[in-house]
Scaffold this active site. Sequence first.
Site: not given
Length: 518
Positions: A23, A50, A124-125, A270
């Site tokens: 995200c 995301g 995020n996570g 990445y």
Amino acid sequence: MARGDGMLNHDLLPDEKGPQDECGVFGVWAPGEDVAKLTYYGLYAIQHRGQESAGIATSDGDRINVYKDMGLVSQVFDENTLNAMRGHIAVGHCRYSTTGASHWANAQPTLGATSAGTVALAHNGNLINSAELMDMVRAEQGDNLRGELAQGNTTDTALVTALLRGQEGATLESTAMALLPKLKGAFSFVFMTEGTLYAARDPQGVRPLVLGRLDRGWVVASEQPALATVGASFIREIEPGELIAIDEDGVRSRRFAEAKPAGCVFEYVYLARPDASINGRSIYEARVEMGRQLARENDAEADIVIPVPESGTPAAIGYAEESGIPFAHGFVKNAYVGRTFIQPSQTLRQLGIKLKLNALEPIIKGKRVIVVDDSIVRGNTQRAIVRMLREAGAAAIHVKISSPPIKWPCFYGIDFASRAELIANGAKIEEITASVGADTLAYISEDGMIEATEQPRERLCTACFTGDYPIELPHADRLGKNLLENPAAGPEGGCDPGPDAEFESTLTDADRTAETHA
């Protein structure tokens, strides 16, 4: 206006998911600025994190408004929508589901009542103690859940939003300081009340989070490129275990836990944009160095070095520099085939990955080719790419991977395949080589990858390569992407970041059938 259909895959194979990683979060406090549009462009810059849904919340000091929907940022918002979102504070989110299904009820930012007003939260996570947090919510609310949980939200973010309600008379800041130490797993939060913007990062700092300065305000975001996109200067990273608050008095910082850094090494490999930096290390330079190290460790006689675009390009450049073998673009990528909502015919399905990627036969034919990619997950994409190079007339194909073999799932925000689906789990290099059809296959060493990040090993999470999880995991029956939708569900596999995420949806059945080998 055009809307996403909630699937957000390439629809070339309906059962496969598109490029999904984790995200992205963005927040801005800037009186006098068009904060909704700043947030729109900030999310645009981190769309790679995301692509399932997107949302923005704004506050004018008296009221918070939220607009969110399924789709890309550019699909969800138009000029009229953004013009209607007035205020001086905004929080934005672009989602890939790592907890809870991909549907509208789970889109973010989440909205909830607090003892003093309203909170809008973006995350995020991935938290690993969602079952425990649900127990805490039920202890407070009983079986009659309120807010987004009552409306069908099944995410760990909704649990945090519910728990931020706090005790009567408590401020959101004091409630957050008491709650954050109880959260386990990865979280980079950006959230706000009617008058204050907040940001918090887990004690391990698994996912990135940065602070930037505007002429008339402040910005927080998942990555530095989002700051640059909106004209903000980079100030610093939010520290692991830190909560910051931003209002008319400026920025203030509080520590809710001791920092125990374990940043995700796959951000370097990445996930992050190449023009980002984490802990002072340029992501692009780290990936180029991974390519150089890959060449030092695994040489091969070849005529050209080509990348799998786009994720393999920096490492391929490094490999070519170190080896002295010429760099070439061996593939042409069709940037426009994705995100179609038209069901493909069987003929189109049979074309497979060529709908997104085509080999340049004049460059490939008769050449011994080194093809560089960032990772192998299931191996399906590499099998298709190798076959494509064979069809283009490659004399030999040497596959080089700029990360070690992925053998373990991630529980901190990347939805890898289940361990049983990971091709490197239980297979020898020779077996993987035969399965994908290459002449040779080589991975970078773990030490080589870590050295390229210029970070101490003890400050990195390498769990997907080593199985060494820096945050202790609960029992398997208390884990799982769909835990809150089906409490009995265990860990599930999802999409694959890296090459298997980008092209998985365009593969044929033949690509998914491993070749028989000894």
